[in-house]
Design a protein around this motif. Structure first.
Motif, PDB file in Angstrom:
ATOM      1  N   ALA A 158      -4.626 -15.963  11.721  1.00 36.36           N
ATOM      2  CA  ALA A 158      -3.989 -16.078  10.401  1.00 36.36           C
ATOM      3  C   ALA A 158      -4.859 -15.447   9.328  1.00 36.36           C
ATOM      4  N   ARG A 159      -6.154 -15.694   9.389  1.00 35.01           N
ATOM      5  CA  ARG A 159      -7.060 -15.118   8.386  1.00 35.01           C
ATOM      6  C   ARG A 159      -7.043 -13.591   8.468  1.00 35.01           C
ATOM      7  N   SER A 160      -7.091 -13.054   9.689  1.00 33.31           N
ATOM      8  CA  SER A 160      -7.084 -11.593   9.869  1.00 33.31           C
ATOM      9  C   SER A 160      -5.767 -10.984   9.393  1.00 33.31           C
ATOM     10  N   PHE A 161      -4.656 -11.643   9.719  1.00 34.20           N
ATOM     11  CA  PHE A 161      -3.353 -11.107   9.344  1.00 34.20           C
ATOM     12  C   PHE A 161      -3.178 -11.129   7.835  1.00 34.20           C
ATOM     13  N   GLY A 162      -3.569 -12.227   7.197  1.00 34.76           N
ATOM     14  CA  GLY A 162      -3.455 -12.314   5.745  1.00 34.76           C
ATOM     15  C   GLY A 162      -4.274 -11.252   5.044  1.00 34.76           C
ATOM     16  N   ALA A 163      -5.480 -10.985   5.556  1.00 37.07           N
ATOM     17  CA  ALA A 163      -6.336  -9.953   4.958  1.00 37.07           C
ATOM     18  C   ALA A 163      -5.721  -8.571   5.133  1.00 37.07           C
ATOM     19  N   ALA A 164      -5.189  -8.296   6.315  1.00 35.99           N
ATOM     20  CA  ALA A 164      -4.561  -6.993   6.558  1.00 35.99           C
ATOM     21  C   ALA A 164      -3.317  -6.817   5.693  1.00 35.99           C
ATOM     22  N   ALA A 165      -2.551  -7.889   5.525  1.00 34.11           N
ATOM     23  CA  ALA A 165      -1.363  -7.826   4.672  1.00 34.11           C
ATOM     24  C   ALA A 165      -1.740  -7.525   3.232  1.00 34.11           C
ATOM     25  N   SER A 166      -2.827  -8.109   2.786  1.00 32.48           N
ATOM     26  CA  SER A 166      -3.302  -7.845   1.422  1.00 32.48           C
ATOM     27  C   SER A 166      -3.716  -6.395   1.264  1.00 32.48           C
ATOM     28  N   ARG A 167      -4.442  -5.872   2.225  1.00 30.90           N
ATOM     29  CA  ARG A 167      -4.865  -4.465   2.154  1.00 30.90           C
ATOM     30  C   ARG A 167      -3.665  -3.524   2.132  1.00 30.90           C
ATOM     31  N   ALA A 168      -2.590  -3.912   2.828  1.00 30.13           N
ATOM     32  CA  ALA A 168      -1.400  -3.054   2.920  1.00 30.13           C
ATOM     33  C   ALA A 168      -0.482  -3.181   1.717  1.00 30.13           C
ATOM     34  N   GLY A 169      -0.769  -4.133   0.816  1.00 27.88           N
ATOM     35  CA  GLY A 169       0.074  -4.315  -0.351  1.00 27.88           C
ATOM     36  C   GLY A 169       1.360  -5.073  -0.064  1.00 27.88           C
TER      37      GLY A 169
END
Length: 302
Positions: free
Chosen positions: A88-99
């Protein structure tokens, strides 16, 4: 939902994911179906290969995505809490980077102060998904009734395989089952919906009932009769999981993690979802009828 919205659905081949992808594509939404084996994917939408357990695979999958639907859990592992937290932490961070502008998550019902490890993990995932700043819309549900769902499959196999039901005391716990059709309707309804951004909703069918009530109704509809019930108050959750492994094909780890949650009452206290996604949810009996009919249509015996 805006027709120009691009939606990524994780777990696209799973019980919920495959139904949601089909629903969204029928509505002309651009859907990326995220799976660890994209070459084997034969469903609707655009297959994209990624694994929430591999952070390096997520950036490409999320590039250009407006809304991400997170339908991942690790109940078949003993260390599921750690696995799900990291993912969940990794996915949330990647989602943030992707906008990404919204993450939609299907979590679990239950009061914060009295949660099993399974439900506590679901609650932790809610917060970790949004840790990097992307607003999370959470739908909290109890048992989802539909062909192919693990909790429903436990129910179906129990009433089918046992001439009489020896039940532990947790079957007196109240829950609020929901038809898979309603879960899909709610998930689709909150995607890119301004009234749902950053909100948490409880979803369930119209009836709060005990697990014993659920088993009784399922037996009547599947077998045409109720099966005798023999309560055994000393059957602990751990012993119950071994019992399930004997009479169903659900693996021991998954069964134990699910049963741990069945000692916790999970009923809907907040009906705000009806203001955002109107419509009456299906009664439990109708949900069971549809699950059994779909199983037959799939070429399997009830």
């Amino acid at each position: 939902m805006k027709t120009s919205t691009t939606v990524l659905v994780t777990g696209a081949t799973g019980f919920i994911g495959r139904r949601l992808v089909a629903e969204l594509t029928e509505d002309d939404t651009r859907v990326r179906a995220m799976t660890r084996r994209p070459d084997d994917y034969d469903g609707p939408g655009e297959p994209v290969g990624a694994d929430v357990g591999d952070p390096s695979s997520l950036d490409a999958a999320l590039e250009g995505v407006d809304v991400a639907v997170y339908l991942v859990h690790s109940l078949d592992h003993d260390d599921f809490e750690d696995r799900d937290a990291r993912a969940a932490r990794s996915f949330g961070a990647a989602a943030s980077r992707a906008g990404v502008r919204q993450i939609v998550y299907l979590g679990g019902l239950g009061d914060d102060g009295d949660l099993s490890p399974h439900l506590r993990s679901r609650r932790e995932v809610e917060s970790l998904l949004g840790e990097a700043g992307v607003p999370v819309t959470t739908l909290r549900a109890a048992i989802v009734v539909g062909h192919g769902g693990i909790s429903w499959e436990l129910t179906r196999q129990l009433v089918k395989n046992l001439p009489a039901m020896v039940v532990p005391r947790w079957t007196a716990t109240r829950t609020q089952p929901i038809a898979v059709d309603d879960v899909i309707r709610y998930l689709a309804g909150v995607i890119d919906n301004p009234g749902a951004i950053g909100e948490t909703f409880e979803i369930g069918g119209p009836e709060a009932m005990t697990y014993l009530d659920m088993l009784t109704v399922a037996s009547e509809l599947a077998n045409g009769r109720s099966i005798p019930v023999v309560p055994v108050p000393v059957l602990t959750p751990r012993l119950s999981s071994y019992w399930l492994a004997l009479v169903t094909d659900v693996d021991l780890t998954t069964g134990r993690n699910l049963i741990d949650s069945m000692t916790t009452e999970v009923v809907v206290q907040d009906r705000r979802i009806l203001d955002v996604v109107p419509g009456d949810p299906l009664p439990y009996r109708e949900a069971v009828r549809r699950a059994l009919a779909e199983r037959l249509a799939d070429g399997k015996r009830v």
